[in-house]
Enzyme design. Sequence first.
Site, PDB file in Angstrom:
ATOM      1  CG  ASN A   1       6.676   3.498  13.247  1.00 10.94           C
ATOM      2  OD1 ASN A   1       7.265   2.601  13.403  1.00 10.94           O
ATOM      3  ND2 ASN A   1       6.576   4.345  12.333  1.00 10.94           N
TER       4      ASN A   1
ATOM      5  CG  ASP B   1      12.024  10.690  -5.408  1.00 10.60           C
ATOM      6  OD1 ASP B   1      11.408  10.286  -4.216  1.00 10.60           O
ATOM      7  OD2 ASP B   1      12.358  12.054  -5.483  1.00 10.60           O
TER       8      ASP B   1
ATOM      9  CG  ASP C   1       5.028   7.237   3.553  1.00 11.76           C
ATOM     10  OD1 ASP C   1       5.238   6.613   4.439  1.00 11.76           O
ATOM     11  OD2 ASP C   1       5.600   7.089   2.357  1.00 11.76           O
TER      12      ASP C   1
ATOM     13  CG  HIS D   1      12.949  10.004   1.736  1.00 11.67           C
ATOM     14  ND1 HIS D   1      13.949   9.592   1.133  1.00 11.67           N
ATOM     15  CD2 HIS D   1      12.437   9.555   2.742  1.00 11.67           C
ATOM     16  CE1 HIS D   1      14.478   8.868   2.342  1.00 11.67           C
ATOM     17  NE2 HIS D   1      13.195   8.731   3.244  1.00 11.67           N
TER      18      HIS D   1
ATOM     19  CD  GLU E   1       8.516   7.774   7.767  1.00 11.76           C
ATOM     20  OE1 GLU E   1       8.835   6.814   8.155  1.00 11.76           O
ATOM     21  OE2 GLU E   1       8.132   8.131   6.754  1.00 11.76           O
TER      22      GLU E   1
ATOM     23  CG  ASN F   1       9.062  10.894  -1.606  1.00  6.48           C
ATOM     24  OD1 ASN F   1       9.543  11.921  -2.121  1.00  6.48           O
ATOM     25  ND2 ASN F   1       9.799   9.621  -1.596  1.00  6.48           N
ATOM     26  CG  HIS F   2       7.372   6.808  -2.858  1.00  2.08           C
ATOM     27  ND1 HIS F   2       7.818   7.192  -1.682  1.00  2.08           N
ATOM     28  CD2 HIS F   2       6.585   5.793  -2.877  1.00  2.08           C
ATOM     29  CE1 HIS F   2       7.327   6.673  -0.749  1.00  2.08           C
ATOM     30  NE2 HIS F   2       6.328   5.890  -1.293  1.00  2.08           N
TER      31      HIS F   2
ATOM     32  NE  ARG G   1      -3.696  -0.307   2.187  1.00  2.00           N
ATOM     33  CZ  ARG G   1      -4.916  -0.129   3.109  1.00  2.00           C
ATOM     34  NH1 ARG G   1      -5.124  -1.208   3.830  1.00  2.00           N
ATOM     35  NH2 ARG G   1      -5.703   0.776   2.746  1.00  2.00           N
ATOM     36  CE1 TYR G   2       2.876   3.838   4.386  1.00  2.00           C
ATOM     37  CE2 TYR G   2       2.578   1.528   4.646  1.00  2.00           C
ATOM     38  CZ  TYR G   2       2.278   2.820   5.207  1.00  2.00           C
ATOM     39  OH  TYR G   2       1.574   2.977   6.391  1.00  2.00           O
TER      40      TYR G   2
ATOM     41  CG  ASP H   1       7.838   1.791   8.905  1.00  2.00           C
ATOM     42  OD1 ASP H   1       7.325   0.962   8.135  1.00  2.00           O
ATOM     43  OD2 ASP H   1       8.004   2.937   8.431  1.00  2.00           O
TER      44      ASP H   1
END
Length: 594
Positions: free
Chosen positions: A307, A189, A219, A223, A245, A131-132, A92-93, A309
């Site tokens: 969290n 990116d 998220d 970056h 984040e 971000n991506h 999902r990321y 991660d």
Amino acid sequence: MIRPRFACLRVVWVVSALVVAFWLWASPRPAFAQGPTRTVAVHLFEWRWEDIALECEQFLGPKGFAAVQVSPPQEHAIVTSSDGGPYPWWQRYQPVSYQLVSRSGDRQAFIDMVQRCHAAGVDVYVDAVINHMTGQESGVGSAGSTYTHYDYPNYAPWDFHYCGTPGNEIQSYSDRYQVQNCELVNLADLNTGSEYVRNTIAAYLNDLVSIGVDGFRIDAAKHMNTNDIAAILARVNGSPYIYQEVIEAAGEPITGDEYFQNGDVTEFDYSTSLGNVFLHGQLSWLSSFGEAWGFMPSDKALVFVDNHDNQRGHGGGGDVVTYKNGTLYDLANVFMLAWPYGYPRIMSSYEFSHRDQGPPSYSDGTTKPVHNPDGSLNCFGAEWKCEHRWRPIANMVEFRNVTAPAFYVSNWWTDGYNQIAFGRGDLGFVVINRDTSKWLSQTLQTGMPAGTYCDVISGERNGSSCTGNTITVNADGTASFSVPPMSAVAIHANSKVSNSVAVTFDVYATTYWGQNVYVVGNIPALGSWNTAQAVPLSASAYPRWRGTVQLPANTWVEYKYIKKDGGSVVWESGGNRTFTTPSGGSLTRTDTWR
Ligand code: ARE
Ligand code: CA
């Protein structure tokens, strides 16, 4: 800075602006919706929208949660194999498009969830992956869109950064340019400096805002250049709560404070420092936990015990306490929720044995419910863990809400090792015994008004009764605690079961030298008929023996006097003496030994 649930204020803004300004200054992040202050968020990691809607109605709203963070709702890559099996959680990321069709449900289910959570008084924060796009080379996304790396429904190859390193991959986190312009684990990116990309991302966030979303976790914020994020947010309607984040690490040039211009920032040092103390250190070290430890200012910090991660060794993972630590996890969360620093987010997980493993699923890959069709909960066992429902954690949400106006520590106490206690003005008091073998038996100054309180770690207050242990605070604010190893006690202004009444026992009784008079009775404050726990009376006005005890108000009391000489116990004759305590104040029982 925008606070959680600040949006709800808009209706009452004009009349209460001054009051609000004062509160924001006095106590970080209370919320000011009508009704109780709400100060705690929960991350319902990988939950389906339908389950979150039910959870808002059945638990989060009634328990006073401010907000729920939901998993990324946009169309995502479908990853059919990973080291942890098919459909890892992290697929999902990898966004494919901004259609709201994901593993958690479709657009209609998402809208329904937001509306039902709002009706329950709970805000919704979206995990915004901006971000991506994907790291997968090609495939079909969760809404059916086909894509290849750098070519998506919303984006073409010229919308991406190509930083020029091998594979355009981040080679060094000590190089600011690389961190923000190269690829994080092969994720295409986005060129967040371009107008088109900024507008496209802002359109996605505005779609969510129009549905009613109240906040965004940004998220991988580290970056993106902070000014790119600012330019995107400038295009977003309303005033959603923003937290970014940013994992600060030694030797890296990019720091959290660069991002304060956009909103709050995740304070990862809080999680790892707390983990280190609870796993390897001593709780006595925590007396100055916060800015003094090098953390960011409290009113900028989003904090957590673990969290999604770091509980599984991704993203700066390490020495953190998780559900796998059992009772220790309760204690770490009790501390976080009682301690006046930051905006706390509770983690709610599922059982996993491999770090890539997706949520509890059926064999076709669809996610299992948390709320079973028969109304029961699939919690606490081998699938969903539901940490936010573990009683000590769940009940400390109200503690934090109730104590928000006293956002400071008072009456700190420690045994010098792993036992601590502290108050929050006259609104709450908590005792944590992390010692694995030693009981904590102490009379402590709580700062609380006299009365009988329900310990919200061992039970719940129901009107004037308590399903757990009660704590009696004396007129001088002291109370005695008896806390077993690896447990805690917490009381607060809303857990008061009854006022207490100062009852003076005054009895005429002659004794011989070495013999003393005591009162013993049916309630704990009078020893529960255990003569070893009887209350000693003073002979300073002999032959009258006197003593004053705090007893719960409106309570039926039975008692008798006894004489003890060290060895034998002599009971007075006749039946039990009885009375009912009044609703407050004081009372004297004037008696003659029988
Ligand atoms: C997966 C596979 C990769 C594969 C990639 C593309 O694991 O092998 O190359 O897919 O196909 C999550 C997972 C990743 C996953 C990714 C995409 O954790 O494993 O990659 O989704 O599916 C850095 C970032 C930080 C990031 C962490 C994980 O700075 O932003 O790494 N955290 C967020 C989310 C994650 C998510 C992403 C970002 C991506 O919370 O869940 O990744 O959207 C030091 C540095 C940190 C660095 C850390 C780890 O501590 O200071 O900045 O964190 O190392 O590298
Ligand atoms: Ca970037």
